[in-house]
Design an enzyme around this catalytic site. Structure first.
Site, short mmCIF file in Angstrom:
data_model
loop_
_atom_site.label_atom_id
_atom_site.label_comp_id
_atom_site.label_asym_id
_atom_site.label_seq_id
_atom_site.Cartn_x
_atom_site.Cartn_y
_atom_site.Cartn_z
N ARG A 8 16.20 44.09 28.51
CA ARG A 8 15.59 44.13 29.84
C ARG A 8 14.97 45.50 30.07
NH1 ARG A 8 19.99 40.80 30.05
NH2 ARG A 8 20.03 39.06 31.55
N PHE B 159 7.06 50.48 41.42
CA PHE B 159 8.23 50.28 40.55
C PHE B 159 8.04 50.88 39.15
CE2 PHE B 159 11.31 47.63 38.10
CZ PHE B 159 12.45 48.05 38.74
N ARG C 179 26.02 38.76 37.10
CA ARG C 179 25.81 39.81 36.07
C ARG C 179 25.76 41.18 36.75
NH1 ARG C 179 21.62 42.60 33.40
NH2 ARG C 179 22.16 43.15 31.26
N ASN D 57 21.91 44.80 44.32
CA ASN D 57 22.52 46.02 43.78
C ASN D 57 23.80 46.34 44.54
OD1 ASN D 57 20.59 46.59 41.81
ND2 ASN D 57 19.39 47.91 43.14
N TYR E 95 9.88 39.09 38.12
CA TYR E 95 11.03 38.54 37.38
C TYR E 95 10.62 37.38 36.49
CZ TYR E 95 14.01 41.70 39.87
OH TYR E 95 14.58 42.85 40.33
N HIS F 20 18.01 47.51 33.84
CA HIS F 20 19.28 46.75 33.88
C HIS F 20 19.62 46.17 32.51
CE1 HIS F 20 19.74 46.75 38.34
NE2 HIS F 20 18.42 46.85 38.31
N ARG G 231 8.53 41.62 43.60
CA ARG G 231 9.59 41.17 42.69
C ARG G 231 9.42 39.69 42.37
NH1 ARG G 231 15.41 42.61 44.80
NH2 ARG G 231 15.99 42.25 42.63
N ARG H 66 10.49 38.52 27.56
CA ARG H 66 11.86 38.80 27.09
C ARG H 66 12.45 37.60 26.35
NH1 ARG H 66 17.14 39.07 28.83
NH2 ARG H 66 16.87 37.78 30.66
FE1 HDD Z 1 14.77 44.51 39.64
C1 HDD Z 1 16.09 43.30 36.77
C2 HDD Z 1 17.87 44.45 41.12
C3 HDD Z 1 13.46 45.98 42.45
C4 HDD Z 1 11.69 44.22 38.35
N1 HDD Z 1 16.62 43.99 39.04
C5 HDD Z 1 16.97 43.51 37.83
C6 HDD Z 1 18.37 43.23 37.79
C7 HDD Z 1 18.86 43.55 39.02
C8 HDD Z 1 17.76 44.03 39.81
C9 HDD Z 1 20.30 43.44 39.47
C10 HDD Z 1 19.13 42.69 36.60
C11 HDD Z 1 19.20 41.20 36.64
C12 HDD Z 1 20.07 40.71 35.50
O1 HDD Z 1 21.27 40.98 35.55
O2 HDD Z 1 19.53 40.08 34.60
N2 HDD Z 1 15.52 45.17 41.39
C13 HDD Z 1 16.80 44.95 41.85
C14 HDD Z 1 16.88 45.32 43.23
C15 HDD Z 1 15.65 45.77 43.61
C16 HDD Z 1 14.79 45.66 42.45
C17 HDD Z 1 18.13 45.21 44.09
C18 HDD Z 1 15.18 46.26 44.93
C19 HDD Z 1 15.66 45.90 46.06
N3 HDD Z 1 12.92 45.04 40.26
C20 HDD Z 1 12.59 45.60 41.47
C21 HDD Z 1 11.15 45.72 41.56
C22 HDD Z 1 10.64 45.20 40.41
C23 HDD Z 1 11.77 44.79 39.60
C24 HDD Z 1 10.40 46.27 42.75
C25 HDD Z 1 9.21 45.04 39.95
C26 HDD Z 1 8.16 45.06 40.69
N4 HDD Z 1 14.03 43.94 37.82
C27 HDD Z 1 12.71 43.86 37.55
C28 HDD Z 1 12.45 43.26 36.19
C29 HDD Z 1 13.87 42.94 35.68
C30 HDD Z 1 14.75 43.45 36.82
C31 HDD Z 1 11.56 44.03 35.30
C32 HDD Z 1 14.26 43.46 34.31
C33 HDD Z 1 14.87 42.32 33.58
C34 HDD Z 1 14.74 41.19 34.47
O3 HDD Z 1 14.07 41.54 35.59
O4 HDD Z 1 15.17 40.08 34.26
O5 HDD Z 1 11.68 42.12 36.32
#
Ligand code: HDD
Length: 739
Positions: free
Chosen positions: A107, A196, A147, A183, A397, A110, A393, A404
């Site tokens: 990822r 981001f 998770r 979170n 995702y 995270h 978001r 991925r």
């Molecule tokens: Fe995110 C993963 C939480 C903002 C893009 N995010 C990811 C995970 C968590 C969060 C817990 C892990 C999920 C897992 O266990 O598989 N993210 C947050 C929170 C945010 C946040 C609480 C703000 C309130 N995230 C955020 C933004 C973006 C992303 C603004 C993109 C514009 N996040 C991602 C991602 C991930 C991710 C790149 C990486 C792997 C995945 O999604 O599955 O899409």
């Protein structure tokens, strides 16, 4: 040819048809009814996964992917014993080629995480806010998958680093999957998803040398924070104890954004989601977190895995903070701004259900690594607000899973499948799993699959008015970056403030560019002058002028030490009981029993692996003096014993260090019998001077509990349990001690 006696089994559960078993139904009603039948209780997801679970039993043959048993898997096929390997060796090629492709991209954030199965049971329906069935039906046991993760580190990084923790919950509801991808901190660094990539590039290791791993203690991170004022609030949270949790089971979870509830009449409200741990919210201390990162990089995942295996199932209360749509603008912050929380002093959290984690995954990769959480996974009754971070978001995702997990069919991976069968007209692409009979377009002459009216559960996006001129701008109140940062800092107890000053000083101490130091001190000075002055002194910056306009307001709910929402319990804590052969059995056995009754884990630490004996009593050791440190426990107890060998063993450097380190980490320490004198003379000579008199008397000073003699005392156990419940002995001044 004789067939192998046992072949790998797939264990299908008759009541859980797979996709291919399901006949395409001809009406929407039938589809939805089938879905309901599938969700028959707590372990519905477990039963579904068991359709895909391969049980490898003793006697199973090694086979090629095309099902042929192999006679040799140790030597490749060669032209003579020393000859070159032959291309003809399909078994060699298949084995090596598969291995070559075992890794998938981790990822992008995270990457490091651990997940657990469980269920959610609603106790308080909320039809006034939402018609989501999962939040109205108290008779259901909805399977969940949770998770936990760190944000910045790679997949192999340590658990205890200073970082935000991910708290991603999937509910496998009867109406489809609902993901709250949250979170353990209720606010975020940035307000708009377009930022981001910037914040993540800045906090990840520096691009030229990929240093440092899993931490923000470097120039680029602090450069970004110092130049991006909207990070102020979250920056304080990450420099607080929240960023070094004691256990996944001792963290809050937050959905962060305002989401939208829609009730049966179509009335909308804003809602923030909360998870409150039954074990309270507790943290490591920084020195401990740093050491644990090396001593046990898996500290958090192991802690929860062990708890679940032992039947100590962690629980969280699920809460909602609801603001009716007409009150959207009643606050001095914007509900759509994810850098702001709704203070509980203004809108209380209503707790409506309980989440319990009760099952470890069977295999990490297919479950934990392949789970694809998506913020856009919502069910009828729940909707999105216009929060620009959430809106972004909702694209990100889904998009990230495609690269991925190798294509758009990631939802067909067992851990990602909803409980119900899925019908739509999406077809083909990499790794398509179902074999579907019937139409693949709409409208079609068979009436299947076809849209479902809202009255029958079809999802309808919220009917929010949209207006305005297109612009790359943000809401007016978004620009107040300081009020809630001040609210958070003001609400901390003195100890928590001291920890924050240390955290800033550590992180900035690793930053080389003094221009960044200067800017950060200016930023901190906008929040609180005293904070800025203390940090400035520690990083060699001049004290800034006292120009801070701190509003002085506090929230009664934000402190971990004296906040109203806190829970104090000894449940889930670990006590290391240090014993050697000929230990005093009475106090040890009595304490073991009392700790068990309090839900505390008593772990025996001895001089060797195996057993430690005293008379007819023998105890198995979970750790040896060599395989653990005091950091593995919330409190330690060094038992006394008889004989010269016992006294000699007590003076082992490991034991002395364990006591001194636990003392410095403000943990309860207990000793009994011959260990009392040892403690006073050797382990902690000048720190305490208790007056002990009489057999079995218990004395406590600064969290050090002394039991004279070899007889058990109930007061000994209750004193230790009470101290454990308070988590740390905060009144013990350790500022001048190094472990
Ligand atoms: Fe995110 C993963 C939480 C903002 C893009 N995010 C990811 C995970 C968590 C969060 C817990 C892990 C999920 C897992 O266990 O598989 N993210 C947050 C929170 C945010 C946040 C609480 C703000 C309130 N995230 C955020 C933004 C973006 C992303 C603004 C993109 C514009 N996040 C991602 C991602 C991930 C991710 C790149 C990486 C792997 C995945 O999604 O599955 O899409």
């Amino acid at each position: 040819m004789e067939r192998p006696s046992k072949r790998p089994r797939i264990t299908p559960q008759p009541e859980q048809p797979t996709h291919t078993d399901v006949e395409m139904t001809s009406t929407a009603e039938k589809v939805l009814n089938t879905a309901v039948d599938y969700a028959t209780g707590a372990n519905a997801k477990g039963r579904q996964l068991s359709n895909y679970t391969q049980v490898v039993e003793s006697g199973c043959p090694i086979m090629s992917y095309f099902g042929v048993a192999q006679a040799d898997t140790d030597s490749s096929l060669k032209a003579g014993p020393r000859g070159p390997t032959l291309l003809e060796d399909y078994h060699f090629r298949e084995k090596i080629s598969h291995f070559d492709h075992e890794r998938i991209p981790e990822r992008v954030v995270h990457a490091r995480g651990a997940a657990y199965h469980g269920d959610f049971v609603l106790h308080t329906p909320i039809p006034e806010y939402t018609n989501a069935a999962v939040l109205n039906d108290t008779g259901r046991r909805t399977p969940v998958f949770l998770r936990f993760s760190t944000v910045a580190g790679s997949r192999g990084s340590a658990d205890t680093v200073r970082d935000v923790r991910g708290f991603a919950v999937r509910f496998y509801t009867e109406e489809g999957n609902w993901d709250i991808v949250g979170n353990n901190i209720p606010v975020f660094f940035i307000q708009d998803a377009i930022k981001f990539p910037d914040v993540i590039h800045a906090v990840k290791p520096e691009p030229h040398n990929e240093i440092p791993q899993a931490q923000t203690a470097h120039d680029n991170a602090w450069d970004f924070f110092s130049l991006t004022p909207e990070t102020a609030h979250m920056m304080l949270w990450t420099m607080s104890d929240r960023a070094i949790p004691r256990s996944y089971a001792m963290m809050n979870g937050f959905g962060v954004h305002a989401f939208v509830f829609v009730n049966a009449e179509g009335k909308r409200s804003f809602v923030k989601f909360h998870w409150k741990p039954k074990l309270g919210v507790h943290s490591l201390v920084w020195d401990e977190a740093l050491k644990l990162a090396g001593q046990d990089p898996d500290f958090h995942r192991r802690d929860l895995y062990d708890a679940i295996e032992a039947g100590n199932y962690p629980e969280w209360e699920f809460g909602v903070q609801v603001v009716p749509e007409e009150n959207e603008h009643d606050f001095d912050f914007d509900l759509l701004d994810a850098t702001k929380l709704i203070p509980e002093d203004l809108v209380p959290v209503k707790y409506i259900g309980t989440l319990t984690l009760n099952r470890n995954v069977t295999e990490y990769f297919p479950e934990t690594e392949q789970v694809a959480f998506c913020t856009q996974h919502i069910v009828p009754g729940i909707d999105f607000s216009n929060d620009p971070l959430l809106q972004g978001r909702n694209f990100s995702y889904f998009d990230t899973q495609i690269s991925r997990l190798g294509g758009p069919n990631f939802n067909q991976i067992p851990i990602n499948m909803p409980l119900c069968p899925v019908f739509n007209n999406q077809r083909d692409a990499m790794h398509r799993m179902p074999i579907t009979k019937g139409a693949n377009y709409f409208p079609n002459r068979f009436d299947a699959p076809h849209p479902v009216p809202p009255a029958k559960g079809g999802f309808v996006p919220k009917a929010l008015p949209v207006h305005g001129v297109t612009t790359r701008a943000r809401g007016e109140k978004f620009s107040d970056y300081l009020s809630q940062a001040q609210l958070f800092y003001n609400s901390m107890s003195d100890i928590e403030k001291t920890h924050m000053v240390s955290a800033f000083s550590f992180e900035l101490g690793k930053v080389e560019d003094t221009g960044i130091h200067k800017r950060i001190v200016e930023r901190l000075n906008e929040i609180d002058h005293s904070l800025a002055a203390q940090v400035a002194a520690n990083i060699g910056q001049a004290t800034p002028p006292n120009t801070t306009k701190n509003h002085g307001k506090r929230s009664a709910f934000l402190s971990q030490i004296n906040g109203k929402a806190q829970t104090f319990t000894a449940q889930g804590r670990k006590v290391g009981i240090f014993v050697q052969d000929e230990f005093d059995t009475a106090p040890v056995l009595a304490l073991q029993l009392a700790l068990k009754a309090a839900g505390t884990l008593a772990m025996i630490v001895g001089p060797r692996k195996g057993t430690v004996k005293s008379g007819a009593t023998s105890l198995s050791t979970q750790f040896t003096f060599e395989t653990c440190r005091s950091t593995h426990f919330d409190a330690i107890y060094v038992a006394g014993g008889s004989g010269e060998a016992y006294a000699k063993g007590l003076s082992s450097g490991r034991l002395v260090h364990a006591v001194r380190e636990a003392y410095m980490h403000q943990k309860p320490i207990a000793v009994s019998g011959s260990a009392v004198e040892w403690l006073q003379r050797i382990a902690l000579p000048s720190e305490i001077s208790p007056a002990i008199s009489g057999q079995g008397k218990v004395e406590v000073e600064k969290g050090v509990v002394l039991l004279e003699g070899t007889v058990e005392s109930p007061q000994f156990a209750t004193t230790i349990i009470d101290l454990l419940a308070m988590h740390r002995v905060w009144e013990r001044d350790v500022s001048q001690i190094a472990a």
